[in-house]
Design an enzyme around this catalytic site. Structure first.
Site, mmCIF file in Angstrom:
data_model
loop_
_atom_site.group_PDB
_atom_site.id
_atom_site.type_symbol
_atom_site.label_atom_id
_atom_site.label_comp_id
_atom_site.label_asym_id
_atom_site.label_seq_id
_atom_site.Cartn_x
_atom_site.Cartn_y
_atom_site.Cartn_z
ATOM 1 N N SER A 114 120.133 -89.249 -67.598
ATOM 2 C CA SER A 114 120.744 -90.796 -67.640
ATOM 3 C C SER A 114 121.206 -90.652 -66.191
ATOM 4 C CB SER A 114 121.503 -90.864 -68.533
ATOM 5 O OG SER A 114 121.295 -91.066 -70.154
ATOM 6 N N ASN A 185 120.815 -97.801 -65.611
ATOM 7 C CA ASN A 185 121.803 -97.556 -65.987
ATOM 8 C C ASN A 185 122.965 -97.683 -64.977
ATOM 9 O OD1 ASN A 185 120.900 -96.730 -68.553
ATOM 10 N ND2 ASN A 185 120.997 -94.153 -67.990
HETATM 11 N N1 LIG Z 1 121.183 -91.879 -76.029
HETATM 12 C C1 LIG Z 1 120.610 -92.547 -75.013
HETATM 13 O O1 LIG Z 1 120.600 -94.049 -75.262
HETATM 14 C C2 LIG Z 1 120.371 -91.852 -74.249
HETATM 15 C C3 LIG Z 1 119.147 -92.925 -73.638
HETATM 16 C C4 LIG Z 1 118.237 -92.014 -72.037
HETATM 17 C C5 LIG Z 1 118.690 -90.898 -71.884
HETATM 18 N N2 LIG Z 1 119.658 -89.892 -72.710
HETATM 19 C C6 LIG Z 1 119.575 -88.740 -72.461
HETATM 20 O O2 LIG Z 1 119.359 -87.720 -73.113
HETATM 21 C C7 LIG Z 1 120.041 -86.690 -73.120
HETATM 22 C C8 LIG Z 1 120.542 -86.545 -74.360
HETATM 23 O O3 LIG Z 1 120.831 -87.700 -74.955
HETATM 24 P P1 LIG Z 1 121.283 -87.997 -76.697
HETATM 25 O O4 LIG Z 1 121.931 -89.383 -76.550
HETATM 26 O O5 LIG Z 1 119.444 -87.761 -77.062
HETATM 27 O O6 LIG Z 1 121.496 -86.670 -77.246
HETATM 28 P P2 LIG Z 1 122.486 -85.857 -78.319
HETATM 29 O O7 LIG Z 1 123.804 -85.448 -78.759
HETATM 30 O O8 LIG Z 1 122.328 -86.820 -79.791
HETATM 31 O O9 LIG Z 1 121.274 -84.974 -78.988
HETATM 32 C C9 LIG Z 1 121.081 -84.014 -77.851
HETATM 33 C C10 LIG Z 1 121.011 -82.941 -78.670
HETATM 34 O O10 LIG Z 1 120.906 -81.587 -77.707
HETATM 35 C C11 LIG Z 1 120.170 -80.925 -79.153
HETATM 36 N N3 LIG Z 1 120.916 -78.954 -78.113
HETATM 37 C C12 LIG Z 1 122.130 -78.943 -77.513
HETATM 38 N N4 LIG Z 1 121.927 -77.889 -76.522
HETATM 39 C C13 LIG Z 1 120.513 -77.913 -76.542
HETATM 40 C C14 LIG Z 1 120.114 -76.411 -76.708
HETATM 41 N N5 LIG Z 1 120.420 -75.480 -76.016
HETATM 42 N N6 LIG Z 1 118.775 -75.697 -76.570
HETATM 43 C C15 LIG Z 1 117.869 -77.031 -77.424
HETATM 44 N N7 LIG Z 1 118.914 -77.613 -77.980
HETATM 45 C C16 LIG Z 1 120.024 -78.406 -77.839
HETATM 46 C C17 LIG Z 1 121.708 -80.900 -80.024
HETATM 47 O O11 LIG Z 1 121.390 -79.976 -81.021
HETATM 48 C C18 LIG Z 1 121.092 -82.030 -80.520
HETATM 49 O O12 LIG Z 1 120.784 -82.440 -81.520
HETATM 50 C C19 LIG Z 1 120.934 -87.172 -72.257
HETATM 51 O O13 LIG Z 1 120.726 -86.819 -71.063
HETATM 52 C C20 LIG Z 1 121.095 -88.186 -71.998
HETATM 53 O O14 LIG Z 1 122.028 -88.506 -71.161
HETATM 54 C C21 LIG Z 1 120.612 -91.200 -73.221
#
Ligand SMILES: NC(=O)c1ccc[n+]([C@@H]2O[C@H](COP(=O)([O-])OP(=O)(O)OC[C@H]3O[C@@H](n4cnc5c(N)ncnc54)[C@H](O)[C@@H]3O)[C@@H](O)[C@H]2O)c1
Length: 589
Positions: A114, A185
């Site tokens: 993001s 964002n």
């Molecule tokens: N939450 C939002 O609203 C949103 C929206 C758009 C983009 N994003 C982006 O998406 C990405 C993920 O965010 P999120 O909110 O889904 O996070 P989250 O914490 O909900 O999920 C992250 C997942 O990654 C897994 N993980 C960690 N290390 C890993 C590895 N080495 N190999 C495989 N899996 C691994 C974790 O177990 C977890 O399930 C971030 O870059 C965030 O900025 C988030």
């Protein structure tokens, strides 16, 4: 397709791919995390089946397309992999270096980051020209927008392939370059952080902040509920990165409360508790907790004075709407204008509006006549001697409002609530023009008053609890949601809305994107009913500039300084729809 990380975003992205007939290898770090991802996906698809949006057979086919695996090695054969692991640069760089090793040479490597630099992530691989940002919005299966982030080295073929993929997924994409927060964002997080700051400072309750933005701006969720959906840990990382990458704008310095909540494990919906408490981790259902206000009118009326007769001073749009609202709700209303001619005009306007209600079947003729019968038209303030509440809605000029309140102080009986509808002046200034500041309060109605469901109840440091309780009880009888806030410039809605609009103007000014794409991004990525430039043209650029100037003057926050482009457009007479031209030309439509 490959998806790495099945958290809030990853699980949703898997669903989007599989729903559109693509085979997905879904990868997590451990069996336990894999299982959580599987549960999220099946939960979401089961809900879609229950709502009749997906047939059972389609769901089974969708799930059969997903291969759940632990470890990146499973991705050796995918054509495109998207990474959605936590928002840490070093973690993402490590994963990209590994993906570079594991994936076939022609595979596209995408990140869902993001706020981090796609360029910095790409240089961890030997194929930065095949690295791209594909930024989905939360919840991925629902939100239509995808931001496609091209770095200076991303090849044109890769961009074209990803744009085609977005189209296949039924998404609308905007392709942009690599800047902190991209479009959505960059415009959203300053606002979210500001809302957290308001809550932290006890400026208003969480329910009132959220209700204000939903009802005042038509947003699908309030900012604090949205923070819970995003995940407070993710939101913290995004803010922290944007602060460092985006020129150290203090508005992106994460509110201290966020860090505390993350440390305490209050991560939002995913952990079952954030700003609100949820039925269980992952559930969207809010359940009452110790901060939930008691429900019902009994609580509202606690200490409230009885109000039967209401005076409304003024003859403009707001006064006209407010007279109608009170008369329809059964109050006896005395309208005071500066002359019989003005009274006749207001009377006509109220009749026209009530008649519209009758034509639309929203009001019976009897109720219309009863409402009109409850209004007395006057041109003399002396007629307000025995009302219980006065609502002032005259021109937005402090000296005029102060003089009016001084007169009301002389005329009105003791114990009357004196309310101002000002949208930008300090209520305390008006209050101090009387000898009874404890009885003075702000009642900020929104335009058009008969339709907009929100009223901001503005308490000064001298307003008594009884006066506040009365204002809340009155709003409830009007069928409006009253939100209580402090006496600061912009109250809740304008203070949160206008800096966001101003930021959009700055983004346009910097040529980062076009007005159309920025409008799309906010509508399709964040569910806003109008994009910032559409809204600015409706509100009026002069009005927006005046509000932004007030906010800047009060808070002296450099980030609030009006965008030079906004000033220039106003100087040039481009004021929006009302002058035929603002950010867009309205004469040709
Ligand atoms: N939450 C939002 O609203 C949103 C929206 C758009 C983009 N994003 C982006 O998406 C990405 C993920 O965010 P999120 O909110 O889904 O996070 P989250 O914490 O909900 O999920 C992250 C997942 O990654 C897994 N993980 C960690 N290390 C890993 C590895 N080495 N190999 C495989 N899996 C691994 C974790 O177990 C977890 O399930 C971030 O870059 C965030 O900025 C988030």
């Amino acid at each position: 397709m490959g998806v790495v990380g099945l958290g809030t975003m990853g699980a949703g992205i898997v669903e989007v791919f599989a729903r559109n007939g693509l085979d997905v290898t879904a990868v997590e770090i451990s069996e336990a995390a894999l299982e959580r991802g599987r549960v999220t996906l099946t939960g979401s698809t089961d809900r879609a089946v229950a709502k009749g949006k997906l047939a059972e057979a389609e769901r089974d086919a969708l799930l059969a397309r997903v291969d759940f695996r632990v470890g990146l090695d499973a991705l050796h054969d995918v054509d495109l992999v998207i990474e959605a692991v936590p928002e840490h640069l070093d973690l993402k760089q490590r994963i990209f270096a590994e993906l570079d090793r594991v994936c076939k040479p022609e595979a596209i490597l995408a990140t869902n980051t993001s706020s981090l630099s796609v360029t910095e992530i790409s240089v961890a691989t030997s194929r930065p020209n095949q690295v791209i940002g594909i930024h989905f919005f939360n919840p991925a299966p629902v939100m239509k927008l995808v931001e496609v982030v091209r770095t200076v080295v991303t090849s044109a073929d890769v961009v074209a392939d990803v744009e085609a993929l977005c189209e296949r997924l039924g998404k609308v994409d905007v392709t942009i370059s690599d800047r902190a927060g991209f479009i959505a964002n960059a415009l959203l997080f300053g606002y979210l952080n500001h809302a957290v700051g308001m809550f932290e400072a006890r400026y208003a309750t969480r329910e009132d902040i959220d209700a204000a933005m939903k009802l005042g701006c038509g947003l699908p969720m309030g900012p604090l509920a949205l923070m819970d959906l995003i995940g407070l840990d993710t939101a913290y990382e995004i803010l922290d990165t944007m602060y460092r990458r985006g020129g150290r704008d203090r508005r992106h310095a994460p509110a201290p409360l966020l860090k505390q909540m993350v440390t305490a494990g209050l991560l939002g919906r995913k952990s079952g508790r954030g700003f609100y408490t949820y039925e269980r981790p992952g559930s969207p259902k809010v359940v009452p907790d110790e901060y939930t206000p008691p429900a019902g009118d009994a609580a509202l009326a606690d200490g409230a004075r009885a109000i039967a007769k209401v005076g409304v001073v003024g003859s403009g749009t707001m006064a006209t709407g407010i007279i109608e609202v009170f008369a329809k709700a059964g109050y006896e209303v005395i309208s005071v204008t500066r002359g019989a001619e003005k009274s006749a005009k207001v009377c006509e306007a109220v009749k026209t509006s009530l008649n519209k209600g009758v034509v639309r079947g929203k009001l019976s003729e009897t109720d219309r006549d009863a409402a009109l019968g409850r209004i007395t038209w006057s041109a003399t303030l002396d007629h307000l001697a025995d009302v219980d509440l006065v609502v002032e809605a005259v021109i937005e000029e402090l000296s005029i409002k102060k003089a009016l309140f001084a007169s009301l102080d002389e005329i009105c009986k003791p114990g009357v609530v004196l309310a101002t509808t000002t949208s930008s002046l300090p209520v305390i200034d008006v209050a101090m023009a009387t000898q009874r500041p404890a009885d003075v309060i702000g009642l900020h109605f929104f335009n058009p008053a008969p339709i907009m469901p929100l009223v901001e109840i503005v308490r000064t440091i001298r307003t008594s609890a009884e006066t506040s309780a009365t204002a809340r009880a009155v709003c409830a009888t009007l069928g409006k949601t009253g939100v209580v806030c402090g006496d600061r410039s912009g109250f809740i809605v304008n203070a949160l809305l206008f800096p966001y609009l101003n930021d959009a103007v700055r983004m346009l000014e910097a040529s980062y994107s076009t007005a159309d794409d920025i409008d799309y991004a906010m509508k399709l990525g964040c569910g806003y009913p109008m994009g910032p430039f559409e809204l600015l043209d409706v509100v009026g650029l002069d009005v927006s500039l005046a509000i932004q100037r007030e906010l800047y003057l009060e808070l002296r926050e450099p980030g609030f300084a009006p965008a030079p482009l906004l000033e220039h457009l106003v100087t040039a007479g481009y004021l929006g729809r009302k002058s035929g031209r603002g950010f867009r030309d309205h004469t040709r439509r």
